[in-house]
Design an enzyme around this catalytic site. Structure first.
Site, PDB file in Angstrom:
ATOM      1  N   HIS A  21       0.848  -1.195   0.000  1.00  0.00           N
ATOM      2  CA  HIS A  21       0.000   0.000   0.000  1.00  0.00           C
ATOM      3  C   HIS A  21       0.885   1.247   0.000  1.00  0.00           C
ATOM      4  O   HIS A  21       0.648   2.187  -0.778  1.00  0.00           O
ATOM      5  CB  HIS A  21      -0.914  -0.014   1.222  1.00  0.00           C
ATOM      6  CG  HIS A  21      -1.697   1.245   1.415  1.00  0.00           C
ATOM      7  ND1 HIS A  21      -3.014   1.378   1.035  1.00  0.00           N
ATOM      8  CD2 HIS A  21      -1.352   2.452   1.942  1.00  0.00           C
ATOM      9  CE1 HIS A  21      -3.442   2.593   1.320  1.00  0.00           C
ATOM     10  NE2 HIS A  21      -2.451   3.269   1.883  1.00  0.00           N
ATOM     11  N   GLU A  22       1.898   1.248   0.868  1.00  0.00           N
ATOM     12  CA  GLU A  22       2.785   2.414   0.944  1.00  0.00           C
ATOM     13  C   GLU A  22       3.654   2.532  -0.307  1.00  0.00           C
ATOM     14  O   GLU A  22       3.989   3.634  -0.728  1.00  0.00           O
ATOM     15  CB  GLU A  22       3.659   2.330   2.201  1.00  0.00           C
ATOM     16  CG  GLU A  22       2.876   2.279   3.506  1.00  0.00           C
ATOM     17  CD  GLU A  22       1.828   3.365   3.630  1.00  0.00           C
ATOM     18  OE1 GLU A  22       2.037   4.470   3.071  1.00  0.00           O
ATOM     19  OE2 GLU A  22       0.802   3.132   4.291  1.00  0.00           O
ATOM     20  N   HIS A  25       1.923   4.564  -2.804  1.00  0.00           N
ATOM     21  CA  HIS A  25       2.105   6.011  -2.649  1.00  0.00           C
ATOM     22  C   HIS A  25       3.529   6.434  -3.031  1.00  0.00           C
ATOM     23  O   HIS A  25       3.735   7.473  -3.665  1.00  0.00           O
ATOM     24  CB  HIS A  25       1.860   6.427  -1.191  1.00  0.00           C
ATOM     25  CG  HIS A  25       0.447   6.292  -0.739  1.00  0.00           C
ATOM     26  ND1 HIS A  25      -0.623   6.833  -1.418  1.00  0.00           N
ATOM     27  CD2 HIS A  25      -0.087   5.678   0.364  1.00  0.00           C
ATOM     28  CE1 HIS A  25      -1.745   6.563  -0.766  1.00  0.00           C
ATOM     29  NE2 HIS A  25      -1.443   5.861   0.305  1.00  0.00           N
TER      30      HIS A  25
END
Length: 409
Positions: A21-22, A25
């Protein structure tokens, strides 16, 4: 030991999902030249970290989330250095206003403490609105992609063991025995209705308790019509056969449909979240039962992973359930993060889209609108929302410990 191994493996799967998920980003942030100072999995004290270039990569002790730290998330106050607050007259309303302004100014100052002289031009708020949308959408998009990948491995690679309209066993002293049905018979019609699934067949049988019916079966390649009278089991019809099972695999389009359906269910659950959290409260602090389809946290999901691993199901089915659980959890995280409320990713996405809308309207009206949407003004609301999210996470963790959702095969 099997339970512990399953719980650990599932927790590692969750940590991998958080890490990716990170990454969702981090990669577009680097692509658009935003300075990223930290990439962390977990929260709390740092268990391990290493530095690569300008970014510290690390793992925190508590596996309840993660984050990347981008420089310049908040724009400076218009016409005022960060940290300066205009003083107002006394009074309860003015005190609240001053408190909110102080909170906003403090957040700006904290955000600008890490901005160095060479960082200007690399600040998050300075990126065009569409780049900020891509950066903040990357995390939820990664979760949805992971949900698709996990479910594809489960539903396409392994397949779901599904009851077929084929007789595996005939129950003694049943209407099926009287009619001469045998193991291996494939039931293709019930009266004039074609039989496409075991579920559809059982629904028709249960509705015709005690009635004479005809079944069309294929036996050794020959189609045969079998007349019989159904028995009664209470108010429902009874035939007396058990189905054979076979694995049915989905194609990628069908898996995408499952992902979309799951995301839709999560979205509806978010709308009903206050009511569902009230149910979690009752389950945690009273004898109320825990709803199997209600919210579940990291602790509860990990316990479920252990329960699945320790169950008496075949190994393939246990792996199938673990993959489905990981897939569903990722979809839930992805959809939840799209809620247009800070500090969630959806709050930043909403602010960037609002800025894009304002700029578009400005061009239509012949006016130039250069100021970014000032998300710092939402800091008091964001702080309140963060407290609510922390409280919800704590309540879920407690309920998962004292009244968990149990896996039943």
């Amino acid at each position: 030991m099997t339970w512990l191994l399953g719980a650990v493996v599932f927790l590692l799967g969750l940590l991998l999902s958080i890490a990716l998920h990170e990454v969702g980003h981090y990669l577009p942030a680097r692509r658009f030249n935003v300075k990223v100072t930290q990439w962390m999995v977990g929260i709390g004290p740092t268990a391990w970290s290493t530095r690569r270039g300008e970014t510290e990569f690390g793992i925190k002790w508590l596996p309840f989330g993660g984050y990347i730290r981008m420089v310049g998330m908040l724009p400076p106050a218009p016409g005022t250095p960060p940290g300066r607050v205009r003083r107002w007259s006394t009074g309860p309303i003015r005190s609240l206003i001053d408190g909110a302004r102080s909170m906003i100014a403090g957040a700006r100052e904290a955000a600008w403490e890490e901005v160095g002289p060479r960082d200007h031009g690399r600040l998050f708020y300075q990126r065009p609105w569409w780049q900020r949308v891509i950066i903040m959408s990357g995390g939820p998009a990664m979760n949805l992609l992971l949900g698709f990948v996990f479910l594809s491995i489960a539903l396409t690679g392994i397949g779901v063991s599904t009851a077929q309209p084929v007789i595996q066993r005939v129950v003694e002293l049943s209407p099926a025995v009287t009619a001469g049905l045998r193991p291996g018979d494939r039931i293709i019609a019930y009266g004039n209705e074609p039989v496409r699934s075991w579920t559809g067949l059982t629904a028709m049988i249960r509705a015709d308790a005690g009635r004479p019916v005809t079944l069309t079966v294929v036996r050794d390649g020959v189609t045969t019509t079998v007349p019989l009278t159904l028995g009664r089991n209470g108010q429902t019809g009874f035939l007396g056969v058990e189905p054979a099972y076979a694995r049915e695999r989905m194609n990628p389009a069908e898996v995408a449909g499952v992902v979309a359906h799951t995301g839709k269910e999560v979205a509806f659950s978010v709308v009903r979240l206050p009511d569902r959290m009230a149910g979690i409260w009752q389950a945690a602090f009273s004898d109320a039962p825990r709803q199997a389809d209600g919210p579940i946290g990291v602790v509860g999901a990990t316990r479920l992973g252990g329960d699945v691993a320790a169950s008496d199901l075949p190994v393939t089915d246990r792996l199938l359930f673990l993959l489905e659980l990981l897939g569903s959890f990722n979809i839930a995280v992805g959809v939840f993060n799209l809620i247009p409320l800070l500090p969630l990713d959806g709050g930043h996405i909403g602010a960037a889209l609002l800025e894009g809308l304002k700029r578009g309207l400005g061009r239509l009206l012949g006016r130039r609108w250069t100021r970014p949407v000032d998300v710092a003004k939402t800091i008091p609301l964001t702080s309140a929302a963060a407290l609510v999210l922390v409280a919800m996470a704590a309540l879920l963790a407690y309920a998962d410990l004292v009244n968990p959702v149990h896996f039943t095969s």
